[in-house]
Design a protein around this motif. Structure first.
Motif, short mmCIF file in Angstrom:
data_model
loop_
_atom_site.label_atom_id
_atom_site.label_comp_id
_atom_site.label_asym_id
_atom_site.label_seq_id
_atom_site.Cartn_x
_atom_site.Cartn_y
_atom_site.Cartn_z
N ALA A 68 -7.84 36.54 12.05
CA ALA A 68 -6.49 37.01 11.80
C ALA A 68 -5.52 35.83 11.69
O ALA A 68 -4.69 35.78 10.78
N LEU A 69 -5.69 34.86 12.59
CA LEU A 69 -4.78 33.72 12.58
C LEU A 69 -4.96 32.86 11.33
O LEU A 69 -4.00 32.36 10.75
N LEU A 70 -6.24 32.71 10.92
CA LEU A 70 -6.54 31.81 9.80
C LEU A 70 -6.63 32.55 8.47
O LEU A 70 -7.13 31.99 7.49
N ALA A 71 -6.15 33.81 8.45
CA ALA A 71 -6.33 34.64 7.25
C ALA A 71 -5.97 33.92 5.94
O ALA A 71 -6.73 33.98 4.98
N PRO A 72 -4.83 33.21 5.87
CA PRO A 72 -4.48 32.59 4.58
C PRO A 72 -5.49 31.53 4.14
O PRO A 72 -5.61 31.27 2.94
N LEU A 73 -6.20 30.93 5.12
CA LEU A 73 -7.19 29.90 4.76
C LEU A 73 -8.51 30.53 4.35
O LEU A 73 -9.32 29.92 3.66
N LEU A 74 -8.75 31.76 4.82
CA LEU A 74 -10.05 32.37 4.60
C LEU A 74 -10.13 33.12 3.27
O LEU A 74 -11.22 33.44 2.81
N THR A 75 -9.00 33.47 2.72
CA THR A 75 -9.05 34.22 1.45
C THR A 75 -8.00 33.65 0.49
O THR A 75 -6.89 33.31 0.91
#
Lengths: 292, 317
Positions: free
Chosen positions: A42-49
């Motif tokens: 959830a925290l890293l969402a912008p990096l994961l997608t």
């Protein structure tokens, strides 16, 4: 004969024993691992997608799961489902955790008064009893509907209906301790009521609240999703898991993954919480621990 | 026994008063206050505002307003629906019957499957079947009921086309009882899952304790068949636990039917609450919440009395 055999084993602190018992519960540890991963995701969402959870791709509408570029598929507006699940976790966790934290504080205050004082306590507990008489989910939904939809209302109405349950847990603990020898001792030492409550009773009430809150956190994730499903939670195009299930209902026959995928996310998080809660309950209760 | 029942029944009066106070307050927390809540779009019409203010005493003190509202409600006057433009009472009672049918159907599933699963997993304790069944009940209890409902619709109504997903209209429709039952199979099962899991778990742990008691060993020593040891000797002693937990579930099944009714289009009080929320029809929502809560209190009382009648030890405890 070495000295170490004769010497009694050093008593381990209660905290260490509890930690040890928790670590031996494989499902609880697995649940914790899943939860840590989910929070990180959830925290890293912008990096994961690479996708925006609210903006769709008109050339990729209703792509089924396991397609190249869209692991979990896309919805009827071409929005990537994985991105919506990841960003949705940023709503789902606070929606479950904040009401429980707020209700824990309110429940501690009300429960300590309710369990410790005989006269005022009776009034407080009778008033809370009324809230038990209304189905919890229904009351929360009615409050949210009256106040108007949105995240703050959901958090507030959940906190209101959870508070009596936590207050009851605290009041039971406080009432049991009311005539305990160490409370009598504190009284004889001339301590005032408020000091007895916050120095002697509060430390016993907090673990009870922590266990209760953790064992019910899974249910809270599901509870919060219910508001989204009814359209009372975060408003579109926010990637609310419950609202995603409701949106998917319309195309259940042609695109069943739209409802299935967010449901799986809810179940995984809620199961993880449930296993952690079970592990914690056993670890903090020496009676249950001995059965392992 | 009778005096206990009377005491227990009398105790619901203050509870019901409290419930009515909470329900009364619902209209007052609507932004814009009760006038906007009651009139909806018509709140811009000063004549309508004056009329409703006079009728419900909205210019008087809160206790007076509550008293007027309560007198109306007790007389069966719940106001007029802003969405359907009919007295709310005409909407409520047919829906109540539908929700009670759904509750009864769910109870049948929860009790029969819960008992069977609880006994079977206790007999095959620690087997693969036991582990699998316990995992499934935990997943079922951890999942949103509306999601389970949708999965059931997809599997049995869309894919296999065995059962209808929607289309339940009325209990006294042309299809008769059989048609209602056909429409009841899926929603009642979806609604029962959490209670089923709870009952199965309680019965399983009670059975595990009971199966190793001396009287079961004695039955075995006398050469009684296995089913007699299990059913007559062990299960008999699990019954009080089973009845207690079932009693607690009745109210839960009734109060929790909302999501299932939405998924399956079941025309009960839950669906009425859902559509009144969508239409911002606060008067209907308020009345439905009041009726559900009042019936919830009575259902819980009935379950409690039934439990005590079956296990009189409770009264003296």
């Amino acid at each position: 004969m070495s000295a170490s055999v004769l010497a009694p084993a050093a008593p381990r602190s209660a905290r260490l024993q509890a930690l040890d018992a928790f670590a031996r519960d494989r499902m609880a540890v697995l649940g914790l691992a899943v939860l840590v991963l989910a929070v990180l995701a959830a925290l890293l969402a912008p990096l994961l997608t690479p996708y925006d959870p609210t903006i769709g791709d008109q050339n990729a509408i209703l792509v089924p799961p396991f397609s190249p570029g869209h692991l979990l598929g896309t919805d009827d507006q071409g929005r990537d489902l994985l991105a919506r699940i990841l960003f949705g976790a940023r709503l789902a966790f606070p929606e479950a955790v904040i009401p429980v934290l707020a209700a824990s504080l309110a429940g501690l205050a009300l429960g300590l008064v309710g369990g410790f004082s005989r006269t005022v306590g009776e009034v407080v507990m009778r008033a809370l009893d009324v809230l038990f008489a209304i189905p919890m989910v229904l009351l929360a939904i009615a409050i949210a509907a009256a106040l108007g939809s949105g995240l703050p209302t959901v958090v507030l109405s959940m906190a209101i209906v959870i508070t009596p349950y936590i207050a009851r847990v605290v009041a039971t603990t406080a009432a049991q301790l009311r005539s305990a020898p160490f409370i009598e001792a504190a009284r004889c030492a001339g301590f005032r009521d408020w000091r007895i409550v916050h120095r002697e009773i509060l430390p016993h009430a907090i673990p009870a609240v922590v266990v209760y809150a953790t064992t019910n956190m899974g249910a809270m994730v599901v509870f919060a999703a219910g508001f989204g499903f009814l359209g009372l939670g975060a408003q579109p195009p926010a990637p609310d898991w419950g609202a995603m299930i409701a949106d998917g209902m319309r195309s259940l026959a042609s695109a069943p993954w739209l409802s299935t995928v967010p449901g799986i996310a809810i179940v995984v998080v809620s199961l993880a919480f449930n296993y952690i809660g079970d592990g914690l309950r056993v670890a903090l209760d020496p009676r249950l621990r001995s059965r392992l | 026994m009778l005096s206990y029942a009377a005491k227990r029944a009398a105790a619901i009066v203050p509870t019901l008063i409290g419930v009515s106070l909470v329900t009364f307050a619902l209209l007052h927390i609507v932004p814009g206050g009760p006038v906007v809540a009651i009139l909806g779009m018509a709140a811009s019409d000063p004549k309508a505002v004056a009329a409703v203010t006079r009728e419900l005493g909205l210019d008087r003190s809160l206790p007076e307003q509550y008293w007027i509202w309560l007198r109306h409600a007790l007389g069966g006057n719940f106001g007029t629906s802003t969405e359907f433009h009919v007295p709310v009472s005409t909407l409520l009672f047919p829906k109540l019957a539908h929700t009670l049918v759904l509750t009864a159907g769910s109870l049948v599933y929860a009790v029969l499957l819960g008992l069977a699963l609880g006994i079977a997993t206790a007999l095959y304790h620690r087997s693969l079947f036991d582990r699998l069944a316990m995992l499934l009940t935990l997943i079922g209890a951890s999942a949103p009921v509306f999601w389970i409902g949708l999965l059931l619709v997809y599997l049995f109504a869309i894919r296999l086309q065995w059962l209808p997903a929607l289309g339940m209209t009325s209990l006294i429709g042309p299809g008769g009882v059989l048609e209602v039952l056909k429409h009841l199979i899926l929603p009642a099962f979806a609604n029962s899952i959490i209670s089923l899991a709870v009952i199965a778990r309680i019965v399983r742990s009670s059975m595990l304790e009971s199966l190793v008691q001396p009287y079961v060993l004695a039955a075995r020593a006398r050469g009684l068949p296995r089913w007699r040891q299990v059913i007559v000797h062990s299960f008999r002693n699990v019954l009080p636990d089973a009845i207690t937990i079932t009693g607690l579930q009745v109210g839960f099944l009734f109060g929790g039917a909302l999501f299932v009714e939405v998924v399956f289009g079941w025309p009960g009080l839950g669906y009425l609450i859902y559509s009144s929320i969508e239409a911002r029809d606060y008067v209907t929502m308020q009345a439905a919440v009041l009726i559900v809560s009042a019936v919830f209190v009575v259902v819980n009382l009935a379950a409690d009395l039934a439990r005590i009648a079956l296990d009189p030890r409770e009264v003296h405890a």
